[in-house]
Design a protein around this motif. Structure first.
Motif, PDB file in Angstrom:
ATOM      1  N   VAL A   1      -6.168  -0.241   0.153  1.00 12.25           N
ATOM      2  CA  VAL A   1      -6.599  -0.996   1.155  1.00 12.25           C
ATOM      3  C   VAL A   1      -7.732  -0.163   1.725  1.00 12.25           C
TER       4      VAL A   1
ATOM      5  N   CYS B   1      -8.827  -5.510  -0.388  1.00  4.95           N
ATOM      6  CA  CYS B   1      -7.472  -4.866  -1.201  1.00  4.95           C
ATOM      7  C   CYS B   1      -7.692  -5.011  -2.836  1.00  4.95           C
TER       8      CYS B   1
ATOM      9  N   SER C   1       0.729  -1.242   0.143  1.00  7.93           N
ATOM     10  CA  SER C   1      -0.024   0.062   0.163  1.00  7.93           C
ATOM     11  C   SER C   1       0.917   1.326  -0.070  1.00  7.93           C
TER      12      SER C   1
END
Length: 95
Positions: free
Chosen positions: A58, A71, A51
């Motif tokens: 996310v 995700c 991320s």
């Protein structure tokens, strides 16, 4: 001279997560945990790294009183995976 493989994607667990996300629109934490056989703690750390790199998004929410983490791969993540595969092909063609 061979290019360096992306160290962020070269981790077995991160590569597994990215490979799963290539084939689906989104995947929740439980699904990723089951598919990779990772511990919750390790998966969480690796998702944070992906991320932070901008490779995945996310999204955390609640379904009733249960937390849900979903995700999705970003376009940056898709580009990174495509480049990783190309570099890997270069490595393999040198054999």
């Amino acid at each position: 001279m061979l290019k360096e493989l992306n160290p962020l994607l070269h981790s077995q667990l991160r590569l597994a997560v990215m490979s799963i996300l290539l084939s689906v629109d989104e995947a929740d934490f439980v699904y990723l945990k089951e598919q990779t056989n990772a511990t919750a703690g390790n998966l969480s750390v690796q998702l944070d790294k992906l991320s932070e790199a901008g490779y995945i998004e996310v999204e955390k929410s609640f379904v009733g009183k249960k937390p849900r983490t979903v995700c999705r791969m970003t376009s940056t993540g898709r580009e990174a995976m495509a480049e990783y595969v190309e570099v890997l092909k270069e490595y393999l063609s040198g054999i």
